[in-house]
Design a protein around this motif. Structure first.
Motif, PDB file in Angstrom:
ATOM      1  N   TYR A 156      19.694  49.255  38.239  1.00 15.62           N
ATOM      2  CA  TYR A 156      18.863  48.084  38.519  1.00 15.62           C
ATOM      3  C   TYR A 156      19.244  46.914  37.618  1.00 15.62           C
ATOM      4  CZ  TYR A 156      14.896  44.946  38.799  1.00 15.62           C
ATOM      5  OH  TYR A 156      14.114  43.813  38.944  1.00 15.62           O
TER       6      TYR A 156
ATOM      7  N   VAL B 230      12.692  50.130  40.419  1.00  8.83           N
ATOM      8  CA  VAL B 230      13.403  51.053  39.540  1.00  8.83           C
ATOM      9  C   VAL B 230      12.797  52.448  39.668  1.00  8.83           C
ATOM     10  CG1 VAL B 230      14.123  51.577  37.177  1.00  8.83           C
ATOM     11  CG2 VAL B 230      13.876  49.197  37.913  1.00  8.83           C
TER      12      VAL B 230
ATOM     13  N   THR C 185      16.904  54.428  43.458  1.00 10.97           N
ATOM     14  CA  THR C 185      16.965  53.043  42.994  1.00 10.97           C
ATOM     15  C   THR C 185      17.963  52.250  43.824  1.00 10.97           C
ATOM     16  OG1 THR C 185      16.401  53.661  40.731  1.00 10.97           O
ATOM     17  CG2 THR C 185      17.478  51.535  41.034  1.00 10.97           C
TER      18      THR C 185
ATOM     19  N   ILE D  73      17.425  48.935  46.248  1.00 10.61           N
ATOM     20  CA  ILE D  73      18.239  47.717  46.136  1.00 10.61           C
ATOM     21  C   ILE D  73      18.864  47.372  47.479  1.00 10.61           C
ATOM     22  CG2 ILE D  73      20.356  46.751  45.132  1.00 10.61           C
ATOM     23  CD1 ILE D  73      19.641  48.356  42.565  1.00 10.61           C
TER      24      ILE D  73
END
Length: 599
Positions: free
Chosen positions: A12, A59, A66, A70
């Motif tokens: 992240y 996160v 994660t 994203i």
């Protein structure tokens, strides 16, 4: 600090560092944006994509989850050609990773290479010498060097050298880039992302927003920029549905424009295409899934503001103003579209839904459509972008009494004024053709060289001498839209009421006259126009209608005879206005022009 594997938190913060690096370069990326069209917004689009990743990605202790978060955020926030290619590539990496708590160097290297075909597959006609080429070259470098790399930073720093060389070569691979003496803007954005990503892996700290002059210069100033727009509108949508077939979606959109990209997965898809018919794109998307987002940029308007600006004052209006597109193009008038809500989807008035497409759907939808003012952030973005190319802005809005649009724009304007910008928002107290005539007159004053203050003052004087008279064929649509209560609607139908609708001095809707036939209705409008001609003299007029070309032509003959001149224009009204007034309505808008028409 050495990273030999990446946790969810490492992933992240690496992305945030890379995203910050891209955001810092927004202006540079805009300045060198010449391919596929020189609309100067690649930096804005990539920055918007990165900001969504920062804001929406979550996160997780698990690195795979994660990365999935994203990838989803990138797809949701993807903007522009480059933003969507980037999002598709990140989704490809995510799909290639194993569900593990940490990501190893080998797993990372294999996934970035495996994701390249995934990115290519989203593009209908991949062009080498652009972002996709740099992604491919970088991924191959990562994969070829992972066994020798002692940690992630060593791997990324070596592959970054390959990415930079690939970026330099974009100038030689594409003639349009060579002519402008620049590298590809989207490719440069990707290299900056990798720079920021690698920086975190070196220091363990997120990359701060750098000053733009600290970055390697790849040639920042285009010398020759093409102005060819075979397709005018950069059109983007986000749709959702379980079991989405991306290949079928791409096939359905083939031929509707160029620069087609369909990115996503079986649940969600981001669509990008350059087209002259954004409304047709969204009519097709309706059949594939629920439309979550719509965005259309007028690339010609953006180009003109950057490279071909005619006036120091930008004139802006909203989509309720009915004014021919060719006239708006000639005077470089900017438009902010309102939202038309239909089937839980917010269409952009006059942009992603036109009068013609709206009429076809009007009697089919289960819930009658409604209108909504523009999104505040969208308005702020539009005005901020315009302001960056002009000395000042004048906005002429639909009547404040009819819509919250005026207040939304006024709030955005106040933020610009606090930054020292010069902007004035004028309540036209009108709508449709009457608002259009006021915008037309303001454009002519700007063309004559009048100052900002003079134009605003003259507009305020002109507003009380402007009127629209609407002949409503049936009250059915006004009842369905909530403009008229059901009791009035029933009585109107029983009495065959054909009212003349107008706006009062404050911009509120009012029944100006009542008639019981179209002939009687027309006679009352004629009398009103004659009275205004006697009071003010030298009236300019426009005729607008909702799917009623025959009545519009009848008005043409009638008012040409009364006023002794041709109308400024005859056109179909905004879908939002049609939603309220109804199919079959016709109107004449008039404005006193005592000093005569500007040549």
């Amino acid at each position: 600090m050495k990273f030999t594997q990446l946790t969810g938190e490492n992933i992240y913060y690496s992305f945030v560092s890379g995203a910050n690096q891209v955001i810092a370069q927004k202006k540079v990326l805009n300045d060198i944006n010449v391919f596929p069209v020189p609309d100067g917004d690649t930096g804005n689009n990539l920055a918007s994509t990165m900001e969504t990743i920062i804001e929406e990605a979550k996160v997780d202790a698990n690195a795979y989850r994660t990365f999935q978060s994203i990838a989803d955020a990138a797809l949701t926030g993807a903007r522009g050609n480059s933003g969507i290619i980037f999002a598709q590539y990140i989704n490809g990496i995510s799909d290639s990773l194993a569900d593990e708590d940490v990501i190893s160097i080998r797993s990372f290297a294999e996934s970035v290479k495996n994701a390249v075909p995934h990115a290519y597959s989203a593009i209908s006609n991949p062009v080498e010498g652009t972002m996709i080429t740099v992604i491919k070259d970088w991924a191959e470098a990562v994969h070829s060097k992972w066994e020798q790399a002692g940690d992630f930073y060593e791997l990324l720093s070596h592959s970054l050298e390959t990415a930079m060389e690939s970026l330099r070569q974009t100038t030689e691979k594409l003639k349009v880039l060579k002519d402008a003496s620049v590298v590809d803007s989207g490719a440069k954005g990707f290299v900056h992302f990798v720079e920021g990503f690698a920086q975190f892996l070196k220091t363990g700290e997120m990359e701060k927003l750098k000053r733009q002059d600290e970055i390697i210069d790849f040639g920042e100033h285009p010398e020759h920029v093409h102005d060819h727009f075979d397709q005018r509108y950069c059109t983007e949508g986000l749709i959702a549905k379980d079991g989405l077939d991306l290949d079928r979606l791409k096939e359905d959109l083939a031929g509707i424009g160029d620069s087609l990209i369909v990115a996503g997965n079986s649940r969600k898809a981001r669509i990008h295409v350059h087209t002259n018919h954004p409304d047709e794109v969204f009519m097709k998307l309706r059949s594939h899934g629920r439309i979550l987002q719509q965005k259309v940029d007028d690339m010609k308007s953006q180009y003109d503001a950057i490279y071909n600006r005619k006036y120091p004052i930008a004139l802006v209006t909203d989509s309720i103003a009915d004014l021919p597109k060719e006239w708006m193009d000639h005077y470089q008038i900017h438009m902010i579209p309102l939202n038309l809500m239909m089937d839980d989807t917010a269409y952009l008035d006059k942009v992603t839904i036109t009068s013609e497409s709206f009429y076809k759907l009007m009697d089919e939808v289960e819930t009658y459509p409604t209108s909504a003012q523009p999104n505040a952030k969208v308005v702020e973005g539009i005005l901020s972008s315009i302001m960056s190319h002009y000395d000042s802005i004048i906005v002429v809005t639909v009547a404040k009494a009819l819509s919250g649009t005026y207040q939304t724009i006024a709030n955005a304007a106040e933020k610009l004024r606090q930054q020292g910008k010069k902007i004035t928002v004028v309540d036209s107290k009108q709508n449709s053709g009457a608002q259009g005539l006021l915008v037309m007159k303001a454009a002519e004053w700007i063309h004559e060289g009048k100052t900002h203050e003079e134009v605003v003052s003259l507009l305020e004087e002109k507003i009380p001498k402007t009127k629209i008279l609407v002949s409503v064929n049936t009250l059915k649509y006004m009842v369905r839209s909530g403009r008229v209560n059901k009791v009035t609607g029933v009585l109107g139908k029983l009495m065959n009421l054909k009212p003349v609708i107008s706006l009062d001095e404050n911009g509120m809707g009012t029944i100006l006259d009542k008639a019981f036939s179209i002939k009687g209705n027309t006679a009352k409008i004629k009398n009103r126009i004659k009275a205004m001609e006697e009071e003010y003299g030298n009236l300019r007029y426009a005729i607008v209608h909702a799917g009623s070309e025959k009545r519009a032509q009848e008005y043409h003959e009638i008012f040409k005879g009364i006023l002794g001149k041709e109308p400024e224009y005859i056109m179909s009204i905004s879908p939002i206005v049609a939603m309220s007034a109804g199919i079959g309505c016709a109107a004449v808008a008039v404005m006193s022009d005592e000093k005569g028409k500007t040549a």
